[in-house]
Design a protein around this motif. Structure first.
Motif, PDB file in Angstrom:
ATOM      1  N   ARG A   5       0.852  -1.194   0.000  1.00  0.00           N
ATOM      2  CA  ARG A   5       0.000   0.000   0.000  1.00  0.00           C
ATOM      3  C   ARG A   5       0.885   1.240   0.000  1.00  0.00           C
ATOM      4  O   ARG A   5       1.639   1.473   0.935  1.00  0.00           O
TER       5      ARG A   5
ATOM      6  N   HIS B 165       0.961   5.244   0.096  1.00  0.00           N
ATOM      7  CA  HIS B 165       0.139   6.370   0.544  1.00  0.00           C
ATOM      8  C   HIS B 165       0.612   7.647  -0.144  1.00  0.00           C
ATOM      9  O   HIS B 165       1.739   8.092   0.059  1.00  0.00           O
TER      10      HIS B 165
ATOM     11  N   ILE C 191      -4.513   5.938  -1.858  1.00  0.00           N
ATOM     12  CA  ILE C 191      -3.693   4.759  -1.586  1.00  0.00           C
ATOM     13  C   ILE C 191      -3.676   3.870  -2.828  1.00  0.00           C
ATOM     14  O   ILE C 191      -4.733   3.510  -3.357  1.00  0.00           O
TER      15      ILE C 191
ATOM     16  N   GLY D  30       3.654  -0.585   3.873  1.00  0.00           N
ATOM     17  CA  GLY D  30       3.149   0.778   3.698  1.00  0.00           C
ATOM     18  C   GLY D  30       4.248   1.733   3.313  1.00  0.00           C
ATOM     19  O   GLY D  30       5.319   1.753   3.912  1.00  0.00           O
TER      20      GLY D  30
ATOM     21  N   SER E 289       5.014   5.938   1.993  1.00  0.00           N
ATOM     22  CA  SER E 289       4.485   7.285   1.821  1.00  0.00           C
ATOM     23  C   SER E 289       5.206   7.940   0.668  1.00  0.00           C
ATOM     24  O   SER E 289       6.424   8.141   0.700  1.00  0.00           O
TER      25      SER E 289
END
Length: 297
Positions: free
Chosen positions: A169, A171, A177, A293, A295
């Protein structure tokens, strides 16, 4: 049918006898899985117009987010990898040379690796030569799945099954997402043999080359000695930005019996990470590869 037949001709130095390996079809790159409309091999990105042997940040459209590599090593900001920007390599449509410094993942395996049987963790992967910090080691390649197919496969598993599905995922700055689901159980590469460690020597970064579907590239987090087992953190927390609240909650749920972790690291938490986000039902958890995750700006 023995899908692992012929592995001795593939770019890994040492394979065990094929009859001992789990049956799977070797593919060095992603393939489209059931329910996935996007062909990972399709070239959808335009190329740069650089007429030089190697691209530079000031003029190359592929490097608009900054330099990605330095001497084939992933770029560090101080002592940390910069996760806040996406990585785009030059692709087949680019006019730069094949030895451009922005072509790393697409060159494939550069180190001699060995698939071997561990004492407690099943199959594993180790290096047969020294790997410098920051160098690309291998991809985690397999079938690219849609969300519903990933859920279906997860729900079909029994507690004794090994889970290979990874949910990545990314972000974005605007709150969006991007999710990518990859399953190398039946079709995959050497990355499927990597074990989890709470103190891993590899870390995963999404890298895009030809299309929006990212390559899940694994780089050396430290200098790795010859003979050392290769591993990464299935939870995606190692060297990464803090997880959002819901992702942290999914990793900390403890209402069921967890599978033990045998990484033997000093900071070992004792259990494998798991992700309950894929079609979660009470009392059933997804063990093994979980949410990574990132970013991205």
């Amino acid at each position: 049918m023995d899908l692992s037949r012929g592995l001795e001709s593939l770019p890994v130095s040492v394979w065990p006898p094929s009859e001992e390996l789990p049956a799977f079809q070797y593919s060095p790159e992603h393939v489209a899985g059931a329910g996935e409309d996007t062909d990972p091999s399709e070239i959808t990105f335009p190329g740069c117009n650089c007429l030089t042997a190697s691209c530079v940040t000031n003029t190359c459209s592929c490097l608009r987010h900054g330099e990605n590599y330095n001497n084939s090593c992933i770029k560090y900001i101080g002592s940390e990898v910069d996760y806040t920007r996406p990585i785009f390599e030059c692709n087949a449509m680019c006019r730069c040379g094949e030895f451009c410094q922005n072509r790393v993942i697409q060159r494939g395996l550069q180190f001699r690796l060995e698939v071997f049987k561990t004492v407690k963790k099943g199959w594993g992967l180790r290096t047969l030569e020294f790997i410098p910090k920051g160098r690309f080691v291998c991809e985690y390649a397999g079938e690219v799945l849609c969300f519903h197919e990933a859920c279906r496969r997860i729900q079909a598993q029994i507690p004794e099954d090994s889970n290979y599905i990874i949910a990545v995922r990314e972000h974005l700055y605007d709150g969006q997402i991007i999710e990518t689901f990859v399953d190398p159980m039946n079709i995959g590469n050497v990355g499927r043999f990597l074990n989890h460690s709470c103190e891993p020597n590899l870390f995963m970064v999404p890298v895009r080359i030809d299309s929006l579907v990212p390559k899940l590239a694994l780089f050396a987090a430290v200098a790795v000695s010859a003979g050392e087992e290769l591993s990464y953190d299935y939870s995606g927390r190692f060297l990464n930005v803090p997880l959002i609240k819901r992702e942290q909650e999914m990793l900390e749920e403890d209402d069921v019996m967890k599978k033990p972790c045998y990484c033997d690291a000093k900071s070992c938490v004792g259990f494998l990470p798991y992700d309950s986000s894929l079609c979660y039902t009470p009392g059933k958890q997804t063990f093994g590869k979980v949410s990574q995750g990132y970013s991205c700006g």
